[in-house]
Structures are given as structure tokens and as C-alpha cells.
Design a protein around this motif. Structure first.
Motif, short mmCIF file in Angstrom:
data_model
loop_
_atom_site.label_atom_id
_atom_site.label_comp_id
_atom_site.label_asym_id
_atom_site.label_seq_id
_atom_site.Cartn_x
_atom_site.Cartn_y
_atom_site.Cartn_z
N ALA A 52 -6.56 8.38 -9.47
CA ALA A 52 -6.77 8.92 -8.12
C ALA A 52 -6.65 8.05 -6.96
CB ALA A 52 -7.81 9.86 -7.99
N ILE A 53 -7.42 6.72 -7.20
CA ILE A 53 -7.37 5.64 -6.24
C ILE A 53 -5.92 5.28 -6.26
CG2 ILE A 53 -7.98 3.49 -5.72
CD1 ILE A 53 -10.68 4.33 -7.06
N TYR A 54 -5.14 4.88 -6.91
CA TYR A 54 -4.10 4.33 -6.96
C TYR A 54 -3.04 5.51 -6.21
CZ TYR A 54 0.50 2.72 -8.52
OH TYR A 54 2.04 2.41 -8.39
N SER A 55 -3.01 6.59 -6.68
CA SER A 55 -2.24 7.51 -6.30
C SER A 55 -2.59 8.04 -4.63
CB SER A 55 -2.55 8.94 -7.15
OG SER A 55 -1.73 10.17 -6.55
N GLY A 56 -3.61 8.01 -4.47
CA GLY A 56 -4.09 8.17 -2.98
C GLY A 56 -3.60 7.17 -2.22
N PHE A 81 0.41 -4.52 -0.36
CA PHE A 81 -0.30 -5.46 -1.15
C PHE A 81 -1.53 -4.89 -1.87
CE2 PHE A 81 1.89 -8.13 1.87
CZ PHE A 81 2.64 -9.08 0.91
N LEU A 82 -2.28 -4.08 -0.94
CA LEU A 82 -3.28 -3.36 -1.88
C LEU A 82 -2.75 -2.23 -2.83
CD1 LEU A 82 -6.30 -2.89 -1.77
CD2 LEU A 82 -5.95 -0.94 0.08
N VAL A 83 -1.69 -1.71 -2.66
CA VAL A 83 -1.21 -0.62 -3.37
C VAL A 83 -0.84 -1.54 -4.89
CG1 VAL A 83 0.66 0.89 -4.13
CG2 VAL A 83 -0.46 0.82 -1.71
N LEU A 84 -0.23 -2.63 -4.73
CA LEU A 84 0.42 -3.38 -5.77
C LEU A 84 -0.92 -3.81 -6.44
CD1 LEU A 84 3.12 -5.48 -4.12
CD2 LEU A 84 3.38 -3.66 -5.84
N LEU A 85 -1.87 -4.49 -5.76
CA LEU A 85 -3.25 -4.90 -6.22
C LEU A 85 -3.93 -3.84 -7.30
CD1 LEU A 85 -5.26 -7.33 -6.84
CD2 LEU A 85 -6.28 -6.36 -4.90
N VAL A 86 -4.10 -2.82 -6.57
CA VAL A 86 -4.80 -1.53 -7.44
C VAL A 86 -3.67 -1.27 -8.69
CG1 VAL A 86 -5.72 0.90 -7.07
CG2 VAL A 86 -6.14 -0.78 -5.54
N GLY A 87 -2.41 -1.04 -8.39
CA GLY A 87 -1.75 -0.99 -9.50
C GLY A 87 -1.57 -1.67 -10.46
N LEU A 88 -1.81 -3.11 -10.33
CA LEU A 88 -1.67 -3.81 -11.43
C LEU A 88 -3.23 -3.97 -12.18
CD1 LEU A 88 -0.17 -7.14 -9.71
CD2 LEU A 88 0.69 -5.67 -11.65
N VAL A 136 6.30 8.11 -6.31
CA VAL A 136 5.22 9.05 -6.10
C VAL A 136 5.50 10.12 -6.84
CG1 VAL A 136 4.30 10.79 -4.23
CG2 VAL A 136 4.78 8.48 -3.41
N ALA A 137 6.66 10.74 -7.03
CA ALA A 137 6.86 12.00 -8.02
C ALA A 137 6.19 11.63 -9.41
CB ALA A 137 8.12 12.40 -7.89
N VAL A 138 6.73 10.34 -10.09
CA VAL A 138 6.53 10.00 -11.08
C VAL A 138 4.95 9.99 -11.28
CG1 VAL A 138 6.61 8.10 -12.86
CG2 VAL A 138 8.71 8.99 -11.72
N THR A 139 4.32 9.11 -10.44
CA THR A 139 2.78 9.24 -10.50
C THR A 139 2.17 10.41 -10.68
OG1 THR A 139 3.00 6.86 -9.27
CG2 THR A 139 0.73 8.02 -9.46
#
Length: 133
Positions: A45-49, A13-20, A82-85
């Protein structure tokens, strides 16, 4: 193992939120034709991390024995996300004048892959599931 499963499931959920948030920020930057600054690199970097942490926890769970055949599609889509990002964010960073387009594409494609990966294991993108097994 139950802790790792719950952490992996909740971190999604955090990954999705930061991604949005990143998606909207990069889209607004692209549309308004602003100059990309350090903020683009920090948000990327935050999203990728967070995505890397999510991926690492998933790999640890598989290594500890949490595996079933449906995970193949899940793992493949997560590796691609992960690779695309990483590839697109690094390419943007190495450009003489970084912009918003590559980070926008990186986040958009990875979010689509993440959604597909979640659905590959028979779950809804926004559903929380109790540990089974």
C-alpha cells in the motif's frame, strides 16, 4: 509549475527507494517461504500510494500545459506501471492465503516500466534535471 516539476522529479527517488525495499522484502519472503502477513499489504500500500501520487502529479502537470511528444511513451509506461501494481496487489489481497509472489511481480514489473518511462523522455533513472520551459 516549477514546484510541481521539482516535486515530481524528486518524488521519483522515493518511489524507486520504496520499490527497491519492497522488492527485496518480497523476494526474501518468497525465498524463505514465510507466511505473508499484514506487513505485505502495508508495504504494498505504501508503494502503491507513492506511485499513485507520482502519477497524479504527472497528470496535473500535463493538464496545466507541460506536454511534449516524448511524453506519450512516458505516460503509457506509467499508466501500465500503476495498473500492474494495483491489479496484482488486489489479486494477492483477495486470495485466501496471500503470498509474496504477486507483490514481488507487481513491484518488479512496475519498477521496470518506471525505468523505461523515465528513459522514454530522455533522462537517466537516477539523474535530476532542472526545469526547462
Amino acid at each position: 509549475m516549477n514546484f510541481l516539476f521539482q516535486f515530481h522529479s524528486g518524488l521519483r527517488f522515493l518511489v524507486l527507494l520504496v520499490g527497491l525495499v519492497a522488492l527485496v522484502y518480497f523476494a526474501v519472503g518468497q525465498v524463505t517461504k514465510r507466511t505473508a502477513g499484514k506487513d505485505v499489504r502495508v508495504l504494498g500500500a505504501i508503494y502503491s500510494g507513492l506511485l499513485d501520487l507520482q502519477f497524479l502529479i504527472g497528470i496535473v502537470m500535463v493538464a496545466l500545459g507541460r506536454y511534449y511528444p516524448q511524453l506519450i511513451g512516458h505516460i503509457v509506461t506509467m499508466v501500465l506501471a500503476v495498473a500492474v501494481t494495483h491489479v496484482l496487489l488486489v489479486r494477492n489481497r483477495k486470495k485466501p492465503q496471500p503470498g509474496f509472489l504477486l507483490p514481488l511481480v507487481a513491484v518488479a514489473v512496475s519498477l521496470l516500466l518506471i525505468a523505461g518511462g523515465i528513459m522514454a523522455i530522455g533522462r537517466g533513472v537516477l539523474t535530476q534535471t532542472a526545469f526547462v520551459g
